[in-house]
Scaffold this motif. Structure first.
Motif, PDB file in Angstrom:
ATOM      1  N   HIS A 154       2.815  23.364  54.758  1.00 27.33           N
ATOM      2  CA  HIS A 154       3.553  22.106  54.639  1.00 27.33           C
ATOM      3  C   HIS A 154       2.723  21.007  53.956  1.00 27.33           C
ATOM      4  CE1 HIS A 154       6.986  23.383  57.166  1.00 27.33           C
ATOM      5  NE2 HIS A 154       6.079  24.158  57.729  1.00 27.33           N
ATOM      6  N   ARG A 155       1.696  21.413  53.283  1.00 26.20           N
ATOM      7  CA  ARG A 155       0.777  20.449  52.663  1.00 26.20           C
ATOM      8  C   ARG A 155       1.406  19.777  51.446  1.00 26.20           C
ATOM      9  NH1 ARG A 155      -2.255  22.093  48.111  1.00 26.20           N
ATOM     10  NH2 ARG A 155      -1.513  24.060  47.239  1.00 26.20           N
ATOM     11  N   LEU A 156       0.842  18.635  51.081  1.00 29.94           N
ATOM     12  CA  LEU A 156       1.127  18.027  49.798  1.00 29.94           C
ATOM     13  C   LEU A 156       0.222  18.684  48.753  1.00 29.94           C
ATOM     14  CD1 LEU A 156       1.364  14.208  50.667  1.00 29.94           C
ATOM     15  CD2 LEU A 156       3.223  15.861  50.427  1.00 29.94           C
ATOM     16  N   PRO A 157       0.554  18.586  47.485  1.00 27.84           N
ATOM     17  CA  PRO A 157      -0.277  19.202  46.448  1.00 27.84           C
ATOM     18  C   PRO A 157      -1.732  18.733  46.470  1.00 27.84           C
ATOM     19  CG  PRO A 157       1.847  18.583  45.537  1.00 27.84           C
ATOM     20  CD  PRO A 157       1.801  18.008  46.923  1.00 27.84           C
ATOM     21  N   SER A 158      -1.961  17.526  46.959  1.00 26.11           N
ATOM     22  CA  SER A 158      -3.310  16.960  46.987  1.00 26.11           C
ATOM     23  C   SER A 158      -4.134  17.430  48.186  1.00 26.11           C
ATOM     24  CB  SER A 158      -3.240  15.437  47.004  1.00 26.11           C
ATOM     25  OG  SER A 158      -2.511  14.986  48.135  1.00 26.11           O
ATOM     26  N   GLU A 159      -3.510  18.156  49.116  1.00 22.01           N
ATOM     27  CA  GLU A 159      -4.195  18.564  50.339  1.00 22.01           C
ATOM     28  C   GLU A 159      -4.652  20.016  50.252  1.00 22.01           C
ATOM     29  OE1 GLU A 159      -2.315  15.828  53.801  1.00 22.01           O
ATOM     30  OE2 GLU A 159      -0.932  17.308  52.962  1.00 22.01           O
ATOM     31  N   GLY A 160      -5.597  20.382  51.127  1.00 23.62           N
ATOM     32  CA  GLY A 160      -6.163  21.722  51.137  1.00 23.62           C
ATOM     33  C   GLY A 160      -5.134  22.787  51.467  1.00 23.62           C
TER      34      GLY A 160
END
Length: 420
Positions: A154-160
């Motif tokens: 469920h991460r954003l593209p900027s997250e790991g």
């Protein structure tokens, strides 16, 4: 502030300079020497003799605030490398128990080198090397701890892309006999490499344990500066947990330490349907971000520069003043409406009334909002209400999970005692 007259409950102590802020020598003598001798936080898996040459050098060079973090961390490396060499030699000889002990002792030295947060190049190296020897040591134990990379779906593209966790599942766990799961949220300076100290005691009581870092610390992939990032993080986490057949999905709990308590309180509201209960020990939710509080905490109970470390953790880097100006409006669980959500998992708030890291005022505030909560304040104790609070919490979790266990026996698994 929650005390009468618009003051903090510890207002009278806020201008007193704690002796350990005068120098590293004072830090060691007044705050760290005893826990190092006992092998307890922040000296898990270590013995005080391992730190003797390091302390001598830091004292001889008169290290004091503001610390040169690279010079500070570098002082620990020779001893950490020496302990690692002993571990490797023991492993080659098939002396597995000795190797495990020395890998863990090396990890403890690297830990204090990167403490309270890996903000410099050498501290970041200490974190990297410390992780490697810690999981090596834990992996050589009779009941090895696993490191698992959980997909952060469920991460954003900027997250790991993954959530690194330590995981220990009792051998009794199966589809037909699922076990409770206790999730440990780490704090500002104690990461999965340290909080793993709790895992074996819970395994002995038939409880699976998972340890992971909070946003802005360790290897947590969630954005440190985004107030909503923990919601995505824990949705990914619970998706994975829901697929584990050996886990009793109706007996999943969170025990959060210190700064982790903030995230536990949030999770109790955002993921209430996934949790049997949540305990936030020594955390905060609102006044912890007050500028009046942050202006004083650098000289109080915390061993180093607390406000600076919190600013770094919440994504502000070295801009302490901007953190003080913005943090409350941005991160307060009162301001964002979290505490007023109608649904909340069973939530226990525990702390010492004299906490100088996060104000006890915050738990009074939490009790005044939203769904009913449980609380236990330890009178005349500082941060986290130790050690009395641990017994309160252990017994609370025994009841939550419906198991019979002895808190004293489990606590005896925490202090480290060197065998070799």
């Amino acid at each position: 502030m929650a005390a009468p007259g618009g003051k903090f409950f510890i207002e009278k102590n806020m201008k007193i300079l704690a002796p350990h802020h005068e120098s590293f020598k004072q830090l060691w003598e007044t705050k760290w020497k005893k826990p190092a001798e006992m092998g307890v936080y922040p000296f898990m898996f270590s013995t005080d003799s391992d730190f003797a040459p390091i302390v001598s050098e830091l004292v001889a060079k008169d290290f004091k605030e503001p610390y040169d973090w690279d010079a500070y961390a570098s002082t620990f490396f020779p001893q950490a490398k020496n302990l690692t060499s002993i571990a490797k030699e023991a492993e080659k000889k098939g002396e597995i128990e000795k190797a495990s002990e020395y890998y863990l002792r090396a990890s403890a030295v690297y830990r204090i080198a990167r403490f309270p947060a890996p903000r410099s190049e050498q501290q970041r190296l200490a974190w990297k090397l410390g992780k490697a020897v810690c999981i090596k040591g834990l992996g050589l134990r009779p009941h090895p701890v696993q490191e698992i990379q959980i997909p952060h779906t469920h991460r954003l593209p900027s997250e790991g892309t993954t959530i690194p966790v330590y995981y220990l599942l009792p051998s009794t766990a199966s589809t037909s006999t699922p076990v409770p799961l206790l999730i440990l949220f780490t704090g500002l300076d104690g990461y999965r490499t340290e909080l793993a100290v709790w895992m074996e005691g819970w395994r002995q009581n038939g409880v699976a344990v998972m340890v992971l870092e909070i946003p802005g610390t360790g290897d947590c992939p969630a954005s440190a500066s985004d107030p909503t990032s923990p919601d995505r993080l824990y949705t990914s986490l619970f998706d994975w947990i829901g697929q584990q057949e050996g886990i009793d999905q109706k007996r999943v709990g969170i025990w959060a330490f210190s700064t982790g308590g903030y995230y536990a309180i949030r999770a109790a509201h955002t993921h209430a349907d996934k949790l049997a209960g949540v305990a936030a020990q020594g955390g905060g939710c609102h006044h912890m971000f007050d500028k009046e509080w942050l202006d004083h905490v650098n000289h109080l109970e915390y061993p180093f520069d607390l406000a600076d470390t919190l600013a770094y953790k919440w994504g502000y880097g070295s801009d302490i003043e901007l953190f003080k100006q913005e943090a409350k409006a941005k991160f307060s669980l009162v301001a964002d409406g979290t505490l007023d959500k109608p649904k909340c998992a069973r939530l226990l708030l525990v702390n010492g009334t004299e906490d100088e890291i996060f104000p006890i005022d915050d738990y009074y505030v939490a009790l005044q909002h939203g769904a009913p909560k449980e609380a236990r304040f330890v009178k005349a104790c500082k941060h986290m209400g130790e050690p009395e609070a641990f017994f309160v919490l252990l017994n609370w979790f025994y009841d939550l999970f419906g198991i019979k266990a002895n808190a004293g026996k489990q606590m005896s698994t925490i202090p480290f005692r060197a065998k070799y």
